[in-house]
Design an enzyme around this catalytic site. Structure first.
Site, PDB file in Angstrom:
ATOM      1  N   GLU A 150      53.885 -17.193  32.404  1.00  0.00           N
ATOM      2  CA  GLU A 150      54.285 -18.266  31.489  1.00  0.00           C
ATOM      3  C   GLU A 150      54.277 -19.610  32.199  1.00  0.00           C
ATOM      4  O   GLU A 150      54.911 -19.771  33.242  1.00  0.00           O
ATOM      5  CB  GLU A 150      55.692 -18.003  30.905  1.00  0.00           C
ATOM      6  CG  GLU A 150      55.691 -16.939  29.825  1.00  0.00           C
ATOM      7  CD  GLU A 150      56.966 -16.964  29.004  1.00  0.00           C
ATOM      8  OE1 GLU A 150      57.833 -17.808  29.271  1.00  0.00           O
ATOM      9  OE2 GLU A 150      57.083 -16.126  28.093  1.00  0.00           O
ATOM     10  N   GLY A 194      53.558 -11.822  29.953  1.00  0.00           N
ATOM     11  CA  GLY A 194      52.552 -12.312  30.885  1.00  0.00           C
ATOM     12  C   GLY A 194      53.039 -13.566  31.597  1.00  0.00           C
ATOM     13  O   GLY A 194      54.163 -14.032  31.414  1.00  0.00           O
ATOM     14  N   THR A 242      51.960  -6.033  22.224  1.00  0.00           N
ATOM     15  CA  THR A 242      52.708  -5.022  21.458  1.00  0.00           C
ATOM     16  C   THR A 242      51.769  -4.183  20.612  1.00  0.00           C
ATOM     17  O   THR A 242      51.892  -2.952  20.551  1.00  0.00           O
ATOM     18  CB  THR A 242      53.766  -5.709  20.577  1.00  0.00           C
ATOM     19  OG1 THR A 242      54.648  -6.473  21.411  1.00  0.00           O
ATOM     20  CG2 THR A 242      54.570  -4.687  19.804  1.00  0.00           C
ATOM     21  N   ASN A 247      53.714 -16.865  18.464  1.00  0.00           N
ATOM     22  CA  ASN A 247      53.558 -15.495  17.946  1.00  0.00           C
ATOM     23  C   ASN A 247      54.673 -15.233  16.932  1.00  0.00           C
ATOM     24  O   ASN A 247      55.838 -15.516  17.199  1.00  0.00           O
ATOM     25  CB  ASN A 247      53.639 -14.492  19.114  1.00  0.00           C
ATOM     26  CG  ASN A 247      53.346 -13.073  18.670  1.00  0.00           C
ATOM     27  OD1 ASN A 247      53.037 -12.828  17.510  1.00  0.00           O
ATOM     28  ND2 ASN A 247      53.458 -12.146  19.599  1.00  0.00           N
ATOM     29  N   SER A 284      52.530 -14.516  25.408  1.00  0.00           N
ATOM     30  CA  SER A 284      53.050 -14.270  24.069  1.00  0.00           C
ATOM     31  C   SER A 284      51.994 -14.584  23.024  1.00  0.00           C
ATOM     32  O   SER A 284      51.377 -15.642  23.046  1.00  0.00           O
ATOM     33  CB  SER A 284      54.293 -15.129  23.828  1.00  0.00           C
ATOM     34  OG  SER A 284      54.796 -14.923  22.539  1.00  0.00           O
ATOM     35  N   GLY A 285      51.773 -13.648  22.100  1.00  0.00           N
ATOM     36  CA  GLY A 285      50.783 -13.824  21.055  1.00  0.00           C
ATOM     37  C   GLY A 285      49.423 -13.273  21.405  1.00  0.00           C
ATOM     38  O   GLY A 285      48.492 -13.346  20.604  1.00  0.00           O
ATOM     39  N   SER A 344      56.870 -11.933  18.566  1.00  0.00           N
ATOM     40  CA  SER A 344      56.811 -11.995  20.029  1.00  0.00           C
ATOM     41  C   SER A 344      57.889 -11.105  20.642  1.00  0.00           C
ATOM     42  O   SER A 344      59.062 -11.166  20.257  1.00  0.00           O
ATOM     43  CB  SER A 344      57.020 -13.445  20.481  1.00  0.00           C
ATOM     44  OG  SER A 344      57.069 -13.510  21.881  1.00  0.00           O
ATOM     45  N   SER A 345      57.487 -10.261  21.598  1.00  0.00           N
ATOM     46  CA  SER A 345      58.449  -9.432  22.315  1.00  0.00           C
ATOM     47  C   SER A 345      59.215 -10.310  23.294  1.00  0.00           C
ATOM     48  O   SER A 345      58.620 -10.923  24.176  1.00  0.00           O
ATOM     49  CB  SER A 345      57.744  -8.308  23.082  1.00  0.00           C
ATOM     50  OG  SER A 345      57.079  -7.451  22.196  1.00  0.00           O
TER      51      SER A 345
END
Length: 1126
Positions: free
Chosen positions: A406, A404, A129, A174, A124-125, A177-178
């Site tokens: 984690e 990704g 995206t 992020n 994330s970040g 973040s998605s």
């Protein structure tokens, strides 16, 4: 590879060079392709990334894999010019860029008919995206154009803002973040134009709906709706803009710097419209979002029952009521579903009450299910809009933007991290398999011997998780489904029993004694050794999150809603389709989705983008080595480099290789005539490169060690320097020779022009001298001839002058003689006249004295009269009859005649003035004269009407199509047509009517419709009554007993009262068969209305409206008209 182009510029005698970067190897900052890094280690790998990041080079290759570093700032590398630069170019031809990978994938799909997929991974970040947006925008820019194609591209691009609003949230890592995985298949036709797309979503983090970690927010749509919706929309949704009023919204980070929720909401609304959402669908979606917020505000309180069990009750039912109104649910149905749970087993139903904790669980479960199902419906609805309309064969490009690996440092890894990491294990497995397969296929295609490459195969880890019998997910499902007491601890006990001997599974309570004293491993946790490293999972919540249980009572309550979307979202709530089977668990669904995704990816040619976050501060220019190293490990980047370098580290087609290095050998420079492979063989032989360092493929040269490539590059750089010096030398020589030849040519031209100029000047001087001599000779001859002519002329003039003087003398003598003779004759005549006069005077002297006085008087009077008339002629007044000026009399005795002349002149000019009148004008003046006789000094309105001409037709009844029918009903010629007000005796108010006057009758008609209201013959009219004031009221009184008198008299009002009554009077006076109409002028008169007589009284006063005439009914017998004071 490309060729380095040199451009030379001459500036004040100094030669400078500008190098244009056209190759991956040109002017490299660090190493553009990690396969070429030397020596290869984790430290050099990270150092190379840092060096490129510090110079804003955020993209680096590992073979065909793109590493993308998030710069946390805007870079000018995504312009339209960059798109054109990378369009239709070789992958390694330019510096590393995401556009190069997108172009390679698109061209392979378009030209080679190979389905493609682009896998974007990272934590994330890291910019996943944004990377997917850049890929889609590049493909949209380079594919075809056209109205339909542009519409499809716009819909595909605009689906992103909608999904981001509902699926993205602000996290500590992020701001956008998605919180779901997205896979989009973009479908193309045979030309490479987009036809549509299909989106698949994976594992929405629905637990975020009800609870967010500190420093994070709920999904964007909640904040966007409250910030950007209009007051009217919020009122309809029963919402308030204050975030603090909603329990599901965290307040510590409700606003984010640089994030405009109101503007984002407008963007989302616009995107939904472009994608194809109907307005009622958008409203339904917003109602469900509002319902989720309302759901979070429902709170429960405990209530004890007589049997000793506690049950829950809702504290404040206002939010429940508003939510039920939004969704169209009966409040009592939903309230019962929150308080009781019905369990069905075969033919039996058991209803149990819920305590407060269970009620809160049910509320949160409903909120999570409602939002996640809404999100899934949104994806389905977008797919309906963007799906390809044609059924022809399609080429497909898939873009996978998925979470990704984690790993939370504090060991807070739970069920979500477990299945996310499972997905990444599968992606790593397919990545290694496809990379090796691609390498092996290329070796076989090029005829190079394939040697097996040793690498870590993570299939054993995937089997540990997904094995249908002994896999962790299978055992978790088994625990969730088995009867009896099921807890997270029983699940961990089962894992400890089954997986104790597995080399990648660690638990402190397992049979493996080596972990019994491992204090870094808590008792309620287990650890899995993933390909990216060891991850510690806390077992708490695994069972509940896998169950993802929504009570059947809530499903059935939601199905009873009248809302258009709710029935679609909760089909299991249909009582007619009750299914006693437990729904599939979250783990089972996700494993099935991942399996489908893997099968889909295996059918396509993969392209990889590995996104890396350089720091946790979300700041530009900061590179945290440990964080990047951690991500590089769990992304398996070093493993990827080793696989690529296991055989031959570098390969390149013969043509670009020869083009790049041909200057290193005299035989190949500057042009090689034979096949490219032969040229490369000659080149490498001449450079004495060891044979074991390279191999010849069918179309490519394979180089084993990067040192060999760097050796060639170093030789090339040296050679290019020598070539640059040689080119400069040749250029300077050519420049000097060219300059000298130009000077020589210029000197010849200048000399030729000078000689020509000198000869022209000499010729002009000679010609000028000849002209001067000629002019002097001609002048001398002319002057000589002139002297001769002048002498001859003087001689002729002398003779003429003498003759003239002689003739003059003779004439003067004769004239003198004649004058003397004339004087003598005149003297005789004068003397004779005087003598005759003397004789006459003597004869008549006696008669003159008697008549002299009278004759002198007559003569004087005659002269005075003559002077008077001449003066009168000069001072005569104008011909206007209204001009009253007249010259003053000069003498008193002329007074009578003076006045008589004035009268005669006035009558004469009036006659002359009248002679100019037309018949129509004469009639108008006669009417004006009649008006004067009727109203002068009697009616206060009269003076204002004098200057107004009597037009007669004020509504243009003959021309206006609106009154055509009315005009046809009137038989005689219309003498007057105007709009008047008919006064109502009941209230004194006027109604507009058209008043038509002919020689025989007058007509009243409706102004709007033209319908005749009354037609009265003038024979029935007895008199007209008006006031002495300045009002326009008049009463038309009818003869008693006449047929028209049945309805009574007419009380009307008009600004042209003087003209109307004058015309009525003149018509009556001109007619022989009727009596003259009487005009009654009085401030008080009677008007007959049907059977009653009403007195109309005029008074002076100030009406309420300030400046008009007002009529007011006082009683049944009196109408009072207020007229403004003069």
């Amino acid at each position: 590879m490309g060729w380095r182009r040199w451009a030379f510029f001459w500036d004040k005698g100094v030669l400078s060079k500008m190098e244009v970067k056209t190759s991956l190897l040109d002017n490299m900052i660090g190493v553009g392709d990690m396969v070429l890094i030397e020596p290869l280690s984790e430290d050099t790998f990270i150092e190379n990334l840092k060096k490129r990041f510090d110079h804003s080079e955020i993209y680096t290759y590992i073979g065909s894999v793109v590493i993308s570093m998030n710069p946390y700032k805007s870079l000018p590398i995504y312009t339209a010019e960059k798109v054109e630069e990378y369009r239709n170019r070789n992958f390694y031809e330019l510096s590393p860029h995401i556009y190069a990978l997108a172009d390679e994938a698109y061209r392979s799909l378009r030209d080679q008919d190979k389905d493609q997929c682009i896998l974007i991974t990272g934590e994330s970040g890291a910019g996943k995206t944004e990377a997917s947006k850049f890929v889609m925008s590049y493909v949209a820019a380079v594919c075809g154009k056209g109205q339909e194609v542009n519409k499809v591209k716009e819909q595909l691009l605009q689906s992103n803002p909608v999904l981001e609003a509902f699926g993205n949230a602000k996290t500590v890592r992020n701001d956008n973040s998605s919180r779901f995985g997205k896979y989009m298949d973009i479908e193309f036709d045979f030309k490479g134009d987009p036809l549509g797309g299909v989106i698949s979503n994976y594992l929405l983090e629905k637990s975020r709906v009800v609870k967010q970690p500190r420093g994070e927010r709920n999904f964007h749509i909640f904040y966007q709706l409250l910030s950007g919706a209009s007051d009217d929309t919020l009122k309809k949704l029963k919402l308030d803009r204050d975030f603090s009023k909603y329990n599901y919204l965290s307040l510590d980070s409700a606003t984010v710097n640089g994030l405009d929720d109101a503007a984002s909401f407008r963007t989302v609304r616009n995107a939904m419209q472009i994608v194809g959402f109907m307005e009622d669908e958008v409203q339904s979606i917003l109602e469900l979002v509002a319902a989720v917020l309302k759901l979070g505000n429902i709170e429960f309180k405990p209530e004890s029952r007589c049997n000793g069990f506690d049950e829950s009750r809702i504290k404040d039912k206002n939010d429940l009521k508003e939510m039920c109104e939004l969704l169209g649910i009966e409040q009592s149905v939903l309230e019962r579903a929150f308080s009781f749970r019905t369990v069905e087993a075969k033919m039996e139903k058991v209803s149990t009450s819920l305590n407060v904790a269970q009620a809160y669980y049910a509320r949160d479960a409903l909120a999570k299910n409602l939002y996640s199902r809404l999100f899934s419906w949104l994806v389905t609805r977008i797919n309906e809009s963007i799906k390809a309309q044609t059924k022809t064969h399609k080429k497909v490009m898939g873009v996978l933007d998925i979470y990704g690996f984690e790993i939370f440092e504090n060991g807070d890894n739970s069920f979500e991290q477990f299945i996310i990491n499972y997905c990444n294990e599968k992606l790593q497995q397919i990545f290694i398999e496809l990379t090796l397969r691609e390498e092996q296929e290329e070796y076989i295609r090029e005829g190079i011997e394939w040697t097996n490459i040793e690498y870590f195969n993570n299939a054993i880890i995937c089997d540990l998780i997904e094995n249908n019998k002994n896999g962790i997910l299978a055992m978790l499902d088994e625990e969730c489904l088995r009867p009896g007491t099921v807890t997270d601890e029983t699940f961990l006990d089962k894992l400890n029993t089954v997986c104790a001997e597995h080399q990648h599974f660690e638990s402190r309570q397992s049979k493996n004694s080596k972990f019994l004293t491992d204090h870094s491993l808590p008792h309620n946790c287990f650890r899995i050794q993933h390909y990216a490293g060891k991850v510690l999972y806390r077992v708490e919540g695994f069972v509940d999150k896998n169950n993802d249980l929504l009570y059947r009572d809530l499903s059935q309550a939601m199905y009873k809603a009248n809302h258009s979307l709710i029935k679609i979202l909760f089909p299991e709530g249909n009582p007619a389709k009750v299914n006693l089977k437990r729904p599939p668990t979250a783990g089972f669904q996700f494993r099935a989705s991942v399996g489908t995704l893997m099968k889909n990816l295996l059918t396509k040619n993969p392209n990889y983008i590995r996104c890396i976050k350089p720091n946790d501060e979300k700041a530009a220019h900061i590179f945290t080595d440990s964080l990047v190293c951690h991500q590089a490990r769990y992304l398996g980047l070093m493993e990827n480099v080793r696989v690529r370098r296991a055989g031959y580290a570098f390969r390149q087609p013969y043509e670009p290789c020869l083009e790049r290095y041909k200057m290193l050998c005299k035989q190949t420079w500057p042009h090689w005539k034979g096949p490219a492979r032969k040229g490369v063989e000659v080149l490498l032989k001449n450079l004495q490169v060891p044979a074991e360092e390279f191999a010849y493929g069918r179309s490519k040269i394979f180089i084993r060690n990067p040192r060999t490539l760097f050796f060639l590059e170093e030789k090339r750089r040296q050679c290019l320097g020598d070539l640059a010096t040689l080119i400069q030398k040749i250029y300077r020589g050519w420049k000097c020779r060219t300059h000298f030849l130009l000077l020589k040519k210029s000197q010849v031209v200048v000399a030729a022009w000078y000689r020509r100029f000198a000869q022209q000047k000499k010729y002009q001087n000679i010609r000028s001298s000849a002209l001067v001599v000629q002019s002097f000779i001609r002048g001398w001859k002319a002057r000589k001839l002139l002297r001769e002519l002048k002498h001859k002329k003087r001689c002729e003039e002398a003779v003429t002058t003498i003759s003239a003087y002689w003739h003059g003398t003779q004439a003067r003598r004769e004239l003198k003689r004649l004058k003397e003779e004339a004087r003598r004759k005149h003297a005789v005549a004068v003397i004779w006249a005087y003598w005759l006069g003397l004789k006459v005077r003597r004869e008549y002297r006696k008669f003159f004295r008697a008549n002299a006085g009278k004759k002198i008087y007559d003569f004087t009077i005659q002269r005075i009269m003559q002077k008077y008339f001449m003066g009168l002629k000069k001072t005569m007044p104008s011909m206007s009859p209204v001009d009253k000026s007249w010259p003053a009399r000069p003498y008193c005795f002329l007074d009578g005649m003076h006045q008589e002349l004035r009268r005669i002149f006035h009558l004469w000019r009036c006659k002359k003035y009248r002679s100019q009148f037309t018949e129509e004008k004469k009639a108008t003046y006669e009417e004006k004269l009649a008006a004067s006789e009727l109203f002068k000094d009697k009616k206060a309105l009269y003076p204002s009407s004098v200057g107004q001409p009597f037009k007669g037709d004020y509504v243009e009844i003959t021309k206006n199509p609106k009154y055509q029918k009315l005009n046809s009903l009137v038989e005689d010629k219309v003498l007057l047509a105007d709009v008047v007000s008919k006064i109502n005796r009941a209230n004194g108010k006027g109604a507009p009517r058209i008043f038509l006057l002919t020689k025989k009758s007058f007509v009243l008609a409706d102004q709007k419709t033209g319908q005749v209201k009354a037609s009265v013959p003038l024979l029935d009219l007895s008199s007209v009554s008006v006031s002495t004031q300045s009002d326009g009221f008049f009463a038309l009184k009818l003869k008693e007993g006449s047929t028209s008198a049945a309805k009574g008299d007419f009380l009307l009002s008009s600004d042209r009262l003087i003209e109307i009554i004058t015309k009525l009077h003149r018509i009556g006076a001109a007619s022989a068969d009727r009596n003259q109409i009487n005009i009654d002028i009085s401030d008080e008169f009677l008007v007959q209305f049907k059977q009653d007589k009403v007195c109309v009284k005029f008074i002076q006063g100030t009406p309420k409206n300030g400046n008009g005439v007002a009529c007011k009914r006082k009683n049944n017998r009196l109408l009072e008209v207020s007229v403004p004071s003069p």
